[in-house]
Design a protein around this motif. Structure first.
Motif, short mmCIF file in Angstrom:
data_model
loop_
_atom_site.label_atom_id
_atom_site.label_comp_id
_atom_site.label_asym_id
_atom_site.label_seq_id
_atom_site.Cartn_x
_atom_site.Cartn_y
_atom_site.Cartn_z
N GLN A 1 -36.66 18.81 -40.34
CA GLN A 1 -37.64 18.50 -41.99
C GLN A 1 -37.79 19.97 -42.54
O GLN A 1 -38.25 20.58 -42.19
CB GLN A 1 -39.17 17.86 -41.50
CG GLN A 1 -40.12 18.27 -43.27
CD GLN A 1 -41.45 17.68 -43.14
OE1 GLN A 1 -41.64 17.30 -42.28
NE2 GLN A 1 -42.36 17.76 -44.10
N GLN B 1 -37.72 22.24 -46.62
CA GLN B 1 -38.44 23.34 -47.41
C GLN B 1 -37.19 23.36 -48.12
O GLN B 1 -36.65 25.02 -47.82
CB GLN B 1 -39.36 23.33 -48.14
CG GLN B 1 -40.91 23.17 -47.56
CD GLN B 1 -41.27 21.86 -48.38
OE1 GLN B 1 -40.11 21.54 -50.07
NE2 GLN B 1 -41.79 20.26 -47.91
N SER C 1 -35.19 25.42 -51.24
CA SER C 1 -34.96 26.08 -52.72
C SER C 1 -34.00 25.34 -53.84
O SER C 1 -32.94 24.87 -53.13
CB SER C 1 -35.08 27.26 -52.26
OG SER C 1 -33.78 28.08 -52.05
N ASN D 1 -38.48 24.16 -54.91
CA ASN D 1 -38.20 23.57 -53.49
C ASN D 1 -38.73 21.86 -53.68
O ASN D 1 -39.54 21.52 -54.62
CB ASN D 1 -39.76 24.20 -52.63
CG ASN D 1 -39.69 25.42 -52.35
OD1 ASN D 1 -38.05 26.21 -52.01
ND2 ASN D 1 -40.51 25.98 -52.75
N GLU E 1 -37.57 18.27 -50.54
CA GLU E 1 -38.35 18.62 -49.32
C GLU E 1 -36.63 17.69 -48.25
O GLU E 1 -36.22 16.05 -49.83
CB GLU E 1 -39.93 17.86 -48.98
CG GLU E 1 -39.66 17.69 -47.26
CD GLU E 1 -40.88 16.42 -47.15
OE1 GLU E 1 -41.63 17.32 -46.49
OE2 GLU E 1 -41.02 15.65 -47.30
N LYS F 1 -36.20 14.88 -45.04
CA LYS F 1 -36.13 15.16 -43.82
C LYS F 1 -34.68 14.20 -43.47
O LYS F 1 -34.01 13.09 -43.55
CB LYS F 1 -36.99 13.73 -43.46
CG LYS F 1 -38.42 14.84 -44.19
CD LYS F 1 -40.09 13.77 -44.13
CE LYS F 1 -40.82 13.88 -44.78
NZ LYS F 1 -41.95 13.24 -44.54
N GLU G 1 -37.87 14.73 -54.12
CA GLU G 1 -37.96 16.30 -54.98
C GLU G 1 -38.66 15.20 -56.23
O GLU G 1 -39.09 14.54 -56.98
CB GLU G 1 -36.28 16.98 -55.33
CG GLU G 1 -35.52 15.17 -56.32
CD GLU G 1 -35.73 14.69 -57.59
OE1 GLU G 1 -36.29 15.23 -58.32
OE2 GLU G 1 -34.52 15.05 -57.58
#
Length: 501
Positions: A4, A6, A8, A61, A63, A65, A79
């Motif tokens: 996972q 985060q 930018s 940011n 994410e 997964k 997002e």
């Protein structure tokens, strides 16, 4: 979940993310070419998000997964960028040639390089993209492609025979990594290549799952060491219950009490691991598996409609005219002494209380006087791509619950599901009114799921898009038949069914 991140909204992150994706894909079982194409699809999507979802702000940011199973890899991107409508961005080859307008070409590339690509609008919680790539297991593909008749000749001929070998003695012990090859051979010798858990044909995969403690299992052997039976349960990752997922006894050694002995030891293992319950999904194409569950004390607590499609079941008509439904059977392991408080919707109160009584679980139904909602809802989503079904799990209700759920259902419906399952917490005082508030979404009853998520009890309701003939659904137990009748009545009286007819 494998990883996972985060990420930018800086274009410099695109190459490292794609490099990771390609390496991860190969490690999960994708061919080098498929891993490369899948990373290109992700690259296109990440680029679109950075450039268009956050056009004026490079300090945000989003994410990513990464998940994988034996059969596929999946990437989920979430997002909170600018809203958009994918239907307004479809690629037109003629416009691209005559006007240089390549709008939608990126989505076309993503769909081409992925086996599944879905977009879900989550309203205030932004957007979610899911990319899936199937893993080809080349060394068994040709065998799995054989027709059911070819694959099942051996198991059928053996299975039709009475037990010809009487065993005076056999042993049952916990599975160990070194049992992996014998387990794979036992599955093959009993089912050919018709068993639906494909990784059981790969000893390395079996060994990895035993080492990782992904399953609790036992193996039965003759005194000379020959493997004659295997039985395993798969613990859930968010609750102290386990699913009965894999079971086999060599046909020529059946009727010797092998399955009963393995089940008894599995229950002892479950107790030693402090598991509260075992459960299993039994097909309703025929009552055989339900009879086995009933013999060991399992109780039917839910009926899940349209659970699987394009599935072939050994010894039965391949042209079954509707998606397969499942009876969900539960076996309490640890006795419940304290009465847990539960909040039951009025229209389901009687059937839920009857189910609790059938399971021997003591509860204390509460009257709702007041409840408080969180600012935002806590909702999880799981998608089963092979069965065209989705599961929405509500952990906590927020002020946005109705709009959040409605938008989620709308987004899922764009992918033409067979069914959407919704699990609601019965120990949350907001459940009765929130179920009433979503009545326009036309979910119907499925059943009670005790200890199912987070060691708490949940009400499962279902939104079914398939035409279901309940005469084709076979239920073995008397109480299970009551659940079937209840579900059938609500299904047939559902406003959406009336509109279709």
């Amino acid at each position: 979940m494998d990883a996972q991140f985060q990420i930018s909204t800086d274009e410099k992150v695109i190459n490292p993310v794609c490099d990771f994706t390609q390496s991860w894909g190969v490690n999960c079982g994708l061919t080098t070419g498929d891993a490369l194409r899948f990373s290109v699809a992700l690259s296109e999507l990440v680029t679109d998000i950075i450039l268009f979802a956050f056009p004026d702000d490079s300090n945000q940011n989003f994410e990513i997964k990464f998940f994988h199973t034996f059969s596929h890899v999946e990437i989920v991107i979430s997002e909170l960028g600018e809203p958009f409508d994918p239907d307004r961005h479809t690629y037109d080859a003629q416009n691209a040639l005559t006007e240089g307008n390549f709008d939608g070409a990126g989505f076309l590339l993503i769909k081409t390089f992925s086996d599944e690509f879905s977009f879900i609008n989550k309203g205030k919680k932004g957007k979610e993209f899911r990319l899936v790539k199937n893993i080809e297991v080349h060394d068994i593909d040709k065998l799995l492609e054989l027709s059911a008749e070819q694959r099942e000749t051996k198991p059928d001929s053996e299975g039709d025979q009475e037990s010809t070998i009487k065993l005076e003695e056999f042993t049952v012990s916990r599975i160990k990594p070194e049992d992996a090859e014998d387990i794979s051979k036992l599955i093959y010798r009993t089912y050919g290549y018709s068993y639906n858990v494909e990784d059981l044909y790969l000893p390395k995969k079996v060994e990895e799952s035993v080492l990782a403690k992904d399953k609790l299992g036992v193996i039965a052997r003759k005194i000379d060491g020959e493997a004659i039976g295997y039985f395993a349960v798969i613990p859930k990752d968010n609750s102290r219950i386990a699913e009965v997922g894999e079971a086999v006894v060599s046909p020529k050694y059946r009727k010797n009490g092998v399955m009963s002995s393995m089940m008894e030891q599995l229950i002892e293992i479950a107790e030693s691991k402090n598991l509260s319950m075992l459960f299993g999904e039994a097909v309703t194409v025929h009552p055989v598996s339900q009879k086995v569950n009933n013999k060991f004390g399992y109780k039917t607590a839910a009926l899940q409609l349209a659970s699987s499609v394009n599935v072939k079941y050994k010894g039965f008509d391949e042209d079954y005219s509707q998606p397969i439904s499942m009876a969900m059977d539960f076996l309490p392991i640890l006795p419940s002494h304290d009465k847990k408080p539960v909040y039951l919707p009025d229209k389901y109160s009687d059937i839920i209380l009857a189910t609790y009584d059938e399971l021997g679980i003591n509860v204390d139904p509460q009257k709702v006087t007041e409840y408080h909602l969180a600012e935002t809802s806590d909702i999880d989503l799981k998608i089963n791509y092979s069965s065209y079904s989705s599961l929405i799990i509500v952990e906590n209700y927020g002020n946005d619950f109705i709009s959040e759920l409605s938008e989620l259902v709308d987004g899922l419906e764009e992918n033409s599901p067979e069914t959407i399952l919704l699990d609601l917490p019965l120990e949350n005082s907001a459940t009765p009114e929130q179920l009433h508030n979503i009545s326009e979404l036309n979910f119907i009853y499925s059943g009670l799921l005790p200890h199912y998520h987070y060691d708490a009890d949940f009400l499962r309701v279902q939104k079914v898009y398939s035409d279901i003939d309940f005469n084709l659904i076979e239920i073995y137990s008397d109480f299970g038949k009551k659940i079937k009748t209840f579900v059938a009545d609500e299904y047939n009286n559902n406003p959406e069914r009336s509109q279709k007819s």
